[in-house]
Motif scaffolding. Structure first.
Motif, mmCIF file in Angstrom:
data_model
loop_
_atom_site.group_PDB
_atom_site.id
_atom_site.type_symbol
_atom_site.label_atom_id
_atom_site.label_comp_id
_atom_site.label_asym_id
_atom_site.label_seq_id
_atom_site.Cartn_x
_atom_site.Cartn_y
_atom_site.Cartn_z
ATOM 1 N N SER A 41 0.862 -1.178 0.000
ATOM 2 C CA SER A 41 0.000 0.000 0.000
ATOM 3 C C SER A 41 0.901 1.232 0.000
ATOM 4 O O SER A 41 2.114 1.107 -0.114
ATOM 5 N N TYR A 42 0.307 2.412 0.139
ATOM 6 C CA TYR A 42 1.135 3.622 0.137
ATOM 7 C C TYR A 42 0.770 4.545 1.291
ATOM 8 O O TYR A 42 -0.301 4.476 1.864
ATOM 9 N N ILE A 103 4.336 -4.205 2.978
ATOM 10 C CA ILE A 103 5.198 -3.051 2.734
ATOM 11 C C ILE A 103 4.357 -1.822 2.408
ATOM 12 O O ILE A 103 3.303 -1.936 1.780
ATOM 13 N N ASP A 104 4.831 -0.674 2.893
ATOM 14 C CA ASP A 104 4.234 0.612 2.529
ATOM 15 C C ASP A 104 5.221 1.341 1.637
ATOM 16 O O ASP A 104 6.397 1.490 1.994
ATOM 17 N N LEU A 105 4.739 1.803 0.496
ATOM 18 C CA LEU A 105 5.564 2.555 -0.452
ATOM 19 C C LEU A 105 5.176 4.026 -0.402
ATOM 20 O O LEU A 105 4.066 4.363 0.002
ATOM 21 N N THR A 106 6.073 4.880 -0.854
ATOM 22 C CA THR A 106 5.680 6.268 -1.033
ATOM 23 C C THR A 106 4.674 6.313 -2.184
ATOM 24 O O THR A 106 4.626 5.405 -3.021
ATOM 25 N N LYS A 107 3.898 7.379 -2.209
ATOM 26 C CA LYS A 107 2.893 7.508 -3.269
ATOM 27 C C LYS A 107 3.546 7.508 -4.647
ATOM 28 O O LYS A 107 3.036 6.913 -5.589
ATOM 29 N N LYS A 108 4.712 8.159 -4.773
ATOM 30 C CA LYS A 108 5.398 8.217 -6.070
ATOM 31 C C LYS A 108 5.783 6.813 -6.543
ATOM 32 O O LYS A 108 5.579 6.460 -7.702
ATOM 33 N N ALA A 109 6.334 6.000 -5.654
ATOM 34 C CA ALA A 109 6.729 4.634 -6.012
ATOM 35 C C ALA A 109 5.502 3.792 -6.352
ATOM 36 O O ALA A 109 5.500 3.030 -7.324
#
Length: 131
Positions: A41-42, A103-109
């Protein structure tokens, strides 16, 4: 005068080569599979500017991530299993704090690899980059 100009060109080209050689390159680094079918997710924008667990400031326009186990600084290749798009992120935070998310990603990724820009989660493959 020609010798000085040649010397300067030689030094500049050597410096340029050294910079290119030291830059991370996915093709020269080894990928080790960590997990498939992982739930990603982000981050929400409200975390922008706040300190992460590593002490670095969070920025949703960078390529970083939160993971429960990987050491800070670990580089991960995250691949969307649906469309095979991938991104390289650096672990700088702990989380996610949900048992079903890996895992949490940045919105850009996240947006870079998402098929549907409106979705909130993806099934991804996680690989660790090592030298």
């Amino acid at each position: 005068m020609k010798k000085i100009a040649l010397f300067i060109i030689l030094i500049l080209s050597a410096f340029s080569f050294a910079q290119k050689k030291s830059a991370p390159n996915e093709k020269t680094e080894k990928l080790t599979l960590y997990k498939t079918h992982a739930h990603a997710s982000y981050y929400n924008d409200k975390f922008n500017g706040k300190r992460t667990a590593s002490g670095r400031k969070f920025n949703n326009s960078k390529f970083t991530a939160a993971h429960k186990k990987f050491p800070f600084g670990t580089k991960l290749k995250i691949t969307n299993e649906k469309n095979n798009k991938s991104v390289i992120v650096e672990v700088i935070d702990r989380g996610p704090y949900s048992k079903r998310r890996e895992i949490d990603l940045t919105k850009k990724a996240f947006i870079k690899i998402a098929s549907n820009k409106g979705s909130g989660s993806l099934k991804v493959k996680i690989e660790v980059l090592t030298n």
